[in-house]
Design a protein around this motif. Structure first.
Motif, PDB file in Angstrom:
ATOM      1  N   LEU A 173       0.831  -1.205   0.000  1.00 19.32           N
ATOM      2  CA  LEU A 173       0.000   0.000   0.000  1.00 19.32           C
ATOM      3  C   LEU A 173       0.866   1.255   0.000  1.00 19.32           C
ATOM      4  O   LEU A 173       0.560   2.235  -0.687  1.00 19.32           O
ATOM      5  CB  LEU A 173      -0.948  -0.010   1.196  1.00 19.32           C
ATOM      6  CG  LEU A 173      -2.021  -1.092   1.186  1.00 19.32           C
ATOM      7  CD1 LEU A 173      -2.808  -1.070   2.488  1.00 19.32           C
ATOM      8  CD2 LEU A 173      -2.952  -0.930  -0.014  1.00 19.32           C
ATOM      9  N   VAL A 174       1.960   1.235   0.760  1.00 18.72           N
ATOM     10  CA  VAL A 174       2.882   2.378   0.781  1.00 18.72           C
ATOM     11  C   VAL A 174       3.535   2.534  -0.588  1.00 18.72           C
ATOM     12  O   VAL A 174       3.644   3.650  -1.115  1.00 18.72           O
ATOM     13  CB  VAL A 174       3.936   2.227   1.897  1.00 18.72           C
ATOM     14  CG1 VAL A 174       5.007   3.302   1.782  1.00 18.72           C
ATOM     15  CG2 VAL A 174       3.271   2.275   3.264  1.00 18.72           C
ATOM     16  N   ARG A 175       3.958   1.448  -1.187  1.00 20.28           N
ATOM     17  CA  ARG A 175       4.554   1.508  -2.536  1.00 20.28           C
ATOM     18  C   ARG A 175       3.558   2.059  -3.543  1.00 20.28           C
ATOM     19  O   ARG A 175       3.916   2.839  -4.423  1.00 20.28           O
ATOM     20  CB  ARG A 175       5.026   0.124  -2.963  1.00 20.28           C
ATOM     21  CG  ARG A 175       6.256  -0.350  -2.240  1.00 20.28           C
ATOM     22  CD  ARG A 175       6.663  -1.728  -2.712  1.00 20.28           C
ATOM     23  NE  ARG A 175       7.853  -2.175  -2.007  1.00 20.28           N
ATOM     24  CZ  ARG A 175       8.112  -3.424  -1.706  1.00 20.28           C
ATOM     25  NH1 ARG A 175       7.270  -4.385  -2.060  1.00 20.28           N
ATOM     26  NH2 ARG A 175       9.218  -3.739  -1.072  1.00 20.28           N
ATOM     27  N   THR A 176       2.307   1.645  -3.417  1.00 18.23           N
ATOM     28  CA  THR A 176       1.260   2.142  -4.304  1.00 18.23           C
ATOM     29  C   THR A 176       1.096   3.649  -4.139  1.00 18.23           C
ATOM     30  O   THR A 176       1.001   4.386  -5.132  1.00 18.23           O
ATOM     31  CB  THR A 176      -0.071   1.416  -4.013  1.00 18.23           C
ATOM     32  OG1 THR A 176       0.098   0.019  -4.278  1.00 18.23           O
ATOM     33  CG2 THR A 176      -1.214   1.977  -4.840  1.00 18.23           C
ATOM     34  N   ALA A 177       1.076   4.118  -2.897  1.00 20.91           N
ATOM     35  CA  ALA A 177       0.932   5.560  -2.640  1.00 20.91           C
ATOM     36  C   ALA A 177       2.112   6.334  -3.222  1.00 20.91           C
ATOM     37  O   ALA A 177       1.928   7.404  -3.811  1.00 20.91           O
ATOM     38  CB  ALA A 177       0.810   5.807  -1.134  1.00 20.91           C
ATOM     39  N   ARG A 178       3.308   5.813  -3.066  1.00 18.84           N
ATOM     40  CA  ARG A 178       4.496   6.494  -3.607  1.00 18.84           C
ATOM     41  C   ARG A 178       4.475   6.533  -5.126  1.00 18.84           C
ATOM     42  O   ARG A 178       4.801   7.559  -5.729  1.00 18.84           O
ATOM     43  CB  ARG A 178       5.760   5.811  -3.108  1.00 18.84           C
ATOM     44  CG  ARG A 178       6.015   6.062  -1.643  1.00 18.84           C
ATOM     45  CD  ARG A 178       7.247   5.353  -1.168  1.00 18.84           C
ATOM     46  NE  ARG A 178       7.478   5.604   0.253  1.00 18.84           N
ATOM     47  CZ  ARG A 178       8.245   4.866   1.019  1.00 18.84           C
ATOM     48  NH1 ARG A 178       8.893   3.829   0.527  1.00 18.84           N
ATOM     49  NH2 ARG A 178       8.381   5.161   2.296  1.00 18.84           N
ATOM     50  N   ALA A 179       4.104   5.417  -5.750  1.00 18.08           N
ATOM     51  CA  ALA A 179       4.035   5.377  -7.212  1.00 18.08           C
ATOM     52  C   ALA A 179       2.977   6.343  -7.732  1.00 18.08           C
ATOM     53  O   ALA A 179       3.213   7.080  -8.700  1.00 18.08           O
ATOM     54  CB  ALA A 179       3.743   3.954  -7.681  1.00 18.08           C
ATOM     55  N   ALA A 180       1.821   6.366  -7.094  1.00 18.95           N
ATOM     56  CA  ALA A 180       0.763   7.284  -7.508  1.00 18.95           C
ATOM     57  C   ALA A 180       1.225   8.735  -7.361  1.00 18.95           C
ATOM     58  O   ALA A 180       1.001   9.557  -8.257  1.00 18.95           O
ATOM     59  CB  ALA A 180      -0.501   7.037  -6.684  1.00 18.95           C
ATOM     60  N   ASP A 181       1.886   9.033  -6.254  1.00 21.76           N
ATOM     61  CA  ASP A 181       2.378  10.390  -6.019  1.00 21.76           C
ATOM     62  C   ASP A 181       3.391  10.801  -7.090  1.00 21.76           C
ATOM     63  O   ASP A 181       3.325  11.908  -7.622  1.00 21.76           O
ATOM     64  CB  ASP A 181       2.998  10.479  -4.621  1.00 21.76           C
ATOM     65  CG  ASP A 181       3.370  11.902  -4.250  1.00 21.76           C
ATOM     66  OD1 ASP A 181       2.483  12.780  -4.324  1.00 21.76           O
ATOM     67  OD2 ASP A 181       4.550  12.125  -3.915  1.00 21.76           O
ATOM     68  N   GLY A 186       1.571  11.723 -10.164  1.00 20.20           N
ATOM     69  CA  GLY A 186       0.533  12.746 -10.045  1.00 20.20           C
ATOM     70  C   GLY A 186      -0.872  12.174 -10.055  1.00 20.20           C
ATOM     71  O   GLY A 186      -1.821  12.858 -10.456  1.00 20.20           O
ATOM     72  N   VAL A 187      -1.016  10.933  -9.606  1.00 18.34           N
ATOM     73  CA  VAL A 187      -2.320  10.266  -9.564  1.00 18.34           C
ATOM     74  C   VAL A 187      -2.896  10.407  -8.153  1.00 18.34           C
ATOM     75  O   VAL A 187      -2.237  10.063  -7.174  1.00 18.34           O
ATOM     76  CB  VAL A 187      -2.179   8.767  -9.932  1.00 18.34           C
ATOM     77  CG1 VAL A 187      -3.508   8.036  -9.775  1.00 18.34           C
ATOM     78  CG2 VAL A 187      -1.622   8.618 -11.348  1.00 18.34           C
ATOM     79  N   ALA A 188      -4.121  10.919  -8.064  1.00 19.06           N
ATOM     80  CA  ALA A 188      -4.797  11.034  -6.767  1.00 19.06           C
ATOM     81  C   ALA A 188      -5.222   9.636  -6.329  1.00 19.06           C
ATOM     82  O   ALA A 188      -5.950   8.952  -7.033  1.00 19.06           O
ATOM     83  CB  ALA A 188      -6.012  11.948  -6.886  1.00 19.06           C
ATOM     84  N   LEU A 189      -4.740   9.213  -5.167  1.00 13.83           N
ATOM     85  CA  LEU A 189      -5.026   7.879  -4.652  1.00 13.83           C
ATOM     86  C   LEU A 189      -5.913   7.957  -3.429  1.00 13.83           C
ATOM     87  O   LEU A 189      -5.729   8.830  -2.577  1.00 13.83           O
ATOM     88  CB  LEU A 189      -3.716   7.168  -4.276  1.00 13.83           C
ATOM     89  CG  LEU A 189      -3.856   5.807  -3.594  1.00 13.83           C
ATOM     90  CD1 LEU A 189      -4.386   4.760  -4.570  1.00 13.83           C
ATOM     91  CD2 LEU A 189      -2.524   5.374  -3.004  1.00 13.83           C
ATOM     92  N   GLN A 190      -6.847   7.029  -3.351  1.00 19.22           N
ATOM     93  CA  GLN A 190      -7.631   6.823  -2.132  1.00 19.22           C
ATOM     94  C   GLN A 190      -7.645   5.334  -1.838  1.00 19.22           C
ATOM     95  O   GLN A 190      -7.939   4.527  -2.723  1.00 19.22           O
ATOM     96  CB  GLN A 190      -9.059   7.326  -2.276  1.00 19.22           C
ATOM     97  CG  GLN A 190      -9.176   8.817  -2.289  1.00 19.22           C
ATOM     98  CD  GLN A 190     -10.623   9.279  -2.280  1.00 19.22           C
ATOM     99  OE1 GLN A 190     -11.535   8.559  -2.669  1.00 19.22           O
ATOM    100  NE2 GLN A 190     -10.832  10.494  -1.841  1.00 19.22           N
ATOM    101  N   VAL A 191      -7.310   4.971  -0.605  1.00 21.47           N
ATOM    102  CA  VAL A 191      -7.416   3.595  -0.144  1.00 21.47           C
ATOM    103  C   VAL A 191      -8.618   3.540   0.789  1.00 21.47           C
ATOM    104  O   VAL A 191      -8.623   4.191   1.832  1.00 21.47           O
ATOM    105  CB  VAL A 191      -6.124   3.134   0.569  1.00 21.47           C
ATOM    106  CG1 VAL A 191      -6.306   1.738   1.148  1.00 21.47           C
ATOM    107  CG2 VAL A 191      -4.947   3.173  -0.399  1.00 21.47           C
ATOM    108  N   VAL A 192      -9.633   2.811   0.377  1.00 19.05           N
ATOM    109  CA  VAL A 192     -10.871   2.730   1.139  1.00 19.05           C
ATOM    110  C   VAL A 192     -10.781   1.567   2.125  1.00 19.05           C
ATOM    111  O   VAL A 192     -10.543   0.426   1.729  1.00 19.05           O
ATOM    112  CB  VAL A 192     -12.081   2.519   0.204  1.00 19.05           C
ATOM    113  CG1 VAL A 192     -13.364   2.348   1.016  1.00 19.05           C
ATOM    114  CG2 VAL A 192     -12.205   3.664  -0.781  1.00 19.05           C
ATOM    115  N   CYS A 193     -10.951   1.890   3.404  1.00 19.22           N
ATOM    116  CA  CYS A 193     -11.017   0.870   4.443  1.00 19.22           C
ATOM    117  C   CYS A 193     -11.930   1.385   5.553  1.00 19.22           C
ATOM    118  O   CYS A 193     -11.503   2.170   6.406  1.00 19.22           O
ATOM    119  CB  CYS A 193      -9.642   0.526   4.996  1.00 19.22           C
ATOM    120  SG  CYS A 193      -9.714  -0.888   6.127  1.00 19.22           S
ATOM    121  N   PRO A 194     -13.182   0.953   5.544  1.00 22.36           N
ATOM    122  CA  PRO A 194     -14.116   1.405   6.576  1.00 22.36           C
ATOM    123  C   PRO A 194     -13.675   0.948   7.965  1.00 22.36           C
ATOM    124  O   PRO A 194     -13.055  -0.111   8.110  1.00 22.36           O
ATOM    125  CB  PRO A 194     -15.431   0.731   6.195  1.00 22.36           C
ATOM    126  CG  PRO A 194     -15.238   0.144   4.852  1.00 22.36           C
ATOM    127  CD  PRO A 194     -13.781   0.029   4.602  1.00 22.36           C
TER     128      PRO A 194
END
Length: 116
Positions: free
Chosen positions: A63-71, A74-82
């Motif tokens: 998840l951290v790698r995904t956030a870094r790659a998106a950043d 320039g891709v806005a990322l949201q990880v949904v976890c209720p």
């Protein structure tokens, strides 16, 4: 339990729905799916953990790698976890992942657009 990463859309935006246990054995499947979506150059991406039943450190690292790659792209990322997904949310909170990963209760992006 069966693990699956399903490509879908949320509010007209690309999304990945993660079902099952996100761990050392399955994190590479999420990584592959994320790479496939990010290569298409989307403006945003939702990773939905609502149906994820377990998260270990390998899944959290992905998840951290995904956030870094998106950043980087320039891709806005949201990880949904209720908060109702207690097993996964507990790990996210214990690791204080919110500092590195944009974790939200439900998907939603400001600014309108298709499907908003």
């Amino acid at each position: 339990m069966l693990f699956e990463v399903q490509r879908t859309t949320v509010h007209g935006r690309p999304a990945l729905r993660v079902r099952g246990e996100l761990d050392i054995a399955t994190a590479p499947q999420l990584a592959e799916a994320v790479t496939g979506v990010l290569e298409a150059g989307p403006a945003s991406l939702v990773v939905d953990l609502t149906e994820t039943t377990f998260l270990d450190s390998s899944g959290a690292r992905q998840l951290v790698r995904t956030a870094r790659a998106a950043d980087r792209l320039g891709v806005a990322l949201q990880v949904v976890c209720p908060t109702g997904n207690r097993p996964v949310r507990l790990v996210l909170d214990l690791l204080d992942l919110q500092q590195a990963v944009p974790i939200v209760e439900k998907a939603g992006f400001a600014g309108g657009g298709v499907g908003s």
